[in-house]
Design a protein around this motif. Sequence first.
Motif, short mmCIF file in Angstrom:
data_model
loop_
_atom_site.label_atom_id
_atom_site.label_comp_id
_atom_site.label_asym_id
_atom_site.label_seq_id
_atom_site.Cartn_x
_atom_site.Cartn_y
_atom_site.Cartn_z
N ARG A 8 0.80 -1.23 0.00
CA ARG A 8 0.00 0.00 0.00
C ARG A 8 0.83 1.28 0.00
O ARG A 8 0.31 2.34 -0.32
CB ARG A 8 -0.92 0.00 1.22
N VAL A 9 2.12 1.21 0.34
CA VAL A 9 2.92 2.44 0.43
C VAL A 9 3.06 3.13 -0.93
O VAL A 9 3.41 4.31 -0.98
CB VAL A 9 4.32 2.20 1.03
N TRP A 10 2.75 2.43 -2.03
CA TRP A 10 2.85 3.02 -3.36
C TRP A 10 1.57 3.75 -3.77
O TRP A 10 1.52 4.39 -4.81
CB TRP A 10 3.19 1.94 -4.39
N GLU A 11 0.51 3.66 -2.97
CA GLU A 11 -0.76 4.31 -3.28
C GLU A 11 -0.69 5.81 -2.97
O GLU A 11 -0.09 6.21 -1.96
CB GLU A 11 -1.89 3.70 -2.45
N ARG A 12 -1.33 6.60 -3.82
CA ARG A 12 -1.38 8.05 -3.57
C ARG A 12 -2.12 8.33 -2.27
O ARG A 12 -3.15 7.74 -1.99
CB ARG A 12 -2.08 8.77 -4.72
N PHE A 13 -1.57 9.23 -1.48
CA PHE A 13 -2.13 9.73 -0.22
C PHE A 13 -2.15 8.70 0.91
O PHE A 13 -2.67 8.97 1.98
CB PHE A 13 -3.53 10.31 -0.42
N TYR A 14 -1.57 7.52 0.69
CA TYR A 14 -1.54 6.53 1.77
C TYR A 14 -0.37 6.80 2.69
O TYR A 14 0.74 7.10 2.25
CB TYR A 14 -1.42 5.10 1.21
N GLN A 15 -0.61 6.69 4.00
CA GLN A 15 0.44 6.81 4.99
C GLN A 15 0.27 5.68 6.00
O GLN A 15 -0.84 5.45 6.48
CB GLN A 15 0.36 8.16 5.70
N VAL A 16 1.35 4.99 6.28
CA VAL A 16 1.28 3.89 7.24
C VAL A 16 0.79 4.43 8.58
O VAL A 16 -0.08 3.85 9.21
CB VAL A 16 2.65 3.19 7.39
N ASP A 17 1.33 5.56 9.00
CA ASP A 17 0.88 6.22 10.23
C ASP A 17 0.08 7.44 9.83
O ASP A 17 0.64 8.49 9.54
CB ASP A 17 2.07 6.61 11.11
N GLY A 18 -1.22 7.34 9.80
CA GLY A 18 -2.08 8.44 9.37
C GLY A 18 -2.56 9.32 10.49
O GLY A 18 -3.41 10.19 10.29
#
Length: 66
Positions: A8-18
């Motif tokens: 998922r780290v390659w998805e736009r606007f995704y952050q592991v720690d949101g």
Amino acid sequence: MPTDQLDRVWERFYQVDGTTTRRFGGTGLGLAIVKRLVEAHHGQVGVSSEPGRGSTFYFTIPRADV
């Protein structure tokens, strides 16, 4: 980084720690841009991670025949 989130780290606007209290800021666009640039040059990106130890990001781009 948890291994179930590596893709998922390659998805736009995704952050592991949101969370709003995370240590580092950002929009979650950097890795998505990197992936598209590398793939536009017929390359590949990847990541490996050990939770609690760190992550390694890498890419390959084919050498141009000059």
